[in-house]
Write an enzyme that holds these catalytic residues in place. Structure first.
Site: not given
Length: 429
Positions: A178, A222, A315
């Site tokens: 996280h 979001d 990524s």
């Protein structure tokens, strides 16, 4: 809910039955297992645009220092990791700096267009180890398919948060994290990327010496939820030959608020690539296919306060990602590549790669079928011995050409790119 699952996973991993040697039990100590290194990196990137877009070029010298302590002895080991980054601008003149694709030094926002002459950033994380499970909190550079920091420019990105890495079961590595802050690679400050939060969960399992599988998921607050699947299989053909099959795929479900803010054409994307590499002696021949489907292209990286996703600039574990990522809406691309290792030809440390990628079927929304193609070349040499041992020089170039429909749509543009990276790693202790 996602954070709750991570907490439960941590408890389960810490209490897992040991299936292999206990790393913590074999700890030599905080000081005894400590390591410090400095990487000197001189980097230059030049992008020559062909259709009205501004050319880009930046050049800088970086000093990347890292420290990793060992763990204290006992049931629970405690340690510290830290890094210090410094970059000196050698060339980043107004009019050519600030491009998203280079981003060595972010120009000031006072309208002058000037880049800083230097920048510095540091970070540290505390880590705890029980058995073969490590919990780390603080500033980190995660390397996961759904959260991969960008280290392909002058300075690397970094993230602040918590990451659990467990290897309790032999052959299996599980990761859960996280993160709430992202440090932009071209700025000072640990929260310059504007990240709200990102949660990651997944793992990699080595079924045997030939087959490896990875499964990961992430949720960027979001912005989107992303899933990743990776499979790698190596099949020996002879003493000096092998066939490697490498599959990588992402499925993204995008938040409608982000769709509107970023001006995307839809809220879903699935993209995958399959590469087959035949290695024989010093040679390797690769054929790859990549396909993007859904109502928009594959979105990743950049910074949330600049309209990006915020999950790291690397990524994208896909075969056809060079200068162009060949990740547009509905794009299909094919690649043929050749690698040569000169070690068997009497020049150890010297490697060369050339690749050709062609993409078509790009949905340009009214401008006609979009197409693009890229020729990639890279030569790299690593000094094998002497005072300059491990010094590496990498020269890379790309020639990218696109159809008019792609340029009208704004997805991509023609250009020639040159990169020169000189790196010298120094081990302090």
């Amino acid at each position: 809910m996602f954070n709750t699952r991570i907490s439960l996973l941590a408890l389960a991993l810490f209490g897992a039955t040991q299936a292999q040697a206990n790393d913590q039990a074999n700890s030599a100590g905080f000081v005894e297992d400590s390591h410090a290194k400095v990487l000197l990196r001189n980097a230059y990137i030049n992008r020559d645009k062909k259709h009205g877009s501004s050319d880009q070029a930046e050049w800088g010298q970086a000093f990347i220092g890292t420290f990793s302590s060992g763990f204290t002895q006992g049931t629970v080991g405690v340690g510290v990791d830290a890094f210090g980054l410094y970059a000196l601008r050698l060339d980043g003149g107004r009019g050519r700096n600030g491009g998203a694709g280079i981003d060595f030094f972010k120009p000031s926002e006072d309208g002058s267009g000037r880049s800083p002459h230097n920048l510095a950033r540091g970070g540290a994380a505390v880590k705890f180890r029980v058995s073969n499970t490590v919990l780390k909190y603080g500033d980190q550079m995660p390397s996961l398919p759904v959260l991969q920091h960008d280290d392909a420019r002058l300075l690397p990105e970094s993230f602040t948060g918590t990451l659990i890495t467990s290897k309790e079961i032999e052959g299996l590595e599980v990761n859960a994290g996280h993160f709430t802050q992202e440090a932009r690679k071209s700025m000072e400050g640990r929260d310059s990327g504007g990240l709200k939060s990102i949660d990651v969960l997944g793992g990699t399992y080595h079924f045997n010496d030939r087959l490896t599988g990875s499964l990961y998921t992430s949720q960027v607050e979001d912005v989107l939820r992303k899933h990743y699947l990776g499979l790698n299989y190596v099949h020996p053909l002879a003493d000096d030959q092998s066939l490697t099959l490498d599959f990588n795929g992402y499925k993204s479900d995008i938040n409608n608020r982000y769709v509107n803010a970023a001006g995307l054409t839809g809220d879903r994307n699935t993209i995958w690539s399959l590469a087959a590499t035949w290695a024989f002696g010093p040679h390797a021949l690769t054929l790859a296919h990549q396909r993007s489907t859904g109502s928009t292209g594959y979105n990743y990286g950049w910074y949330q306060n600049r309209g990006g996703v915020g999950d790291g600039g690397s990524s994208i574990y896909l075969a056809n990602s060079y200068w162009s990522d060949f990740n547009a809406e509905d794009e299909r691309s094919w690649q043929v590549a050749y690698d040569l290792n000169f070690a068997e030809l009497g020049v150890p440390g010297l490697t060369y790669k050339v690749a050709y990628v062609r993409g078509d079927n790009i949905n340009t929304h009214g401008f006609g079928e979009g197409k693009e193609r890229e020729i990639f070349n890279q030569v790299r040499y690593v000094v094998q011995e002497g005072p300059a041992k491990d010094l590496s020089v990498k020269l890379r170039s790309s020639i990218l050409r696109t159809s008019e429909s792609v340029r009208q749509n704004g997805y991509n543009d023609d250009g020639n790119e040159v990169r020169v990276f000189v790196e010298y790693p120094i081990s302090i202790f």
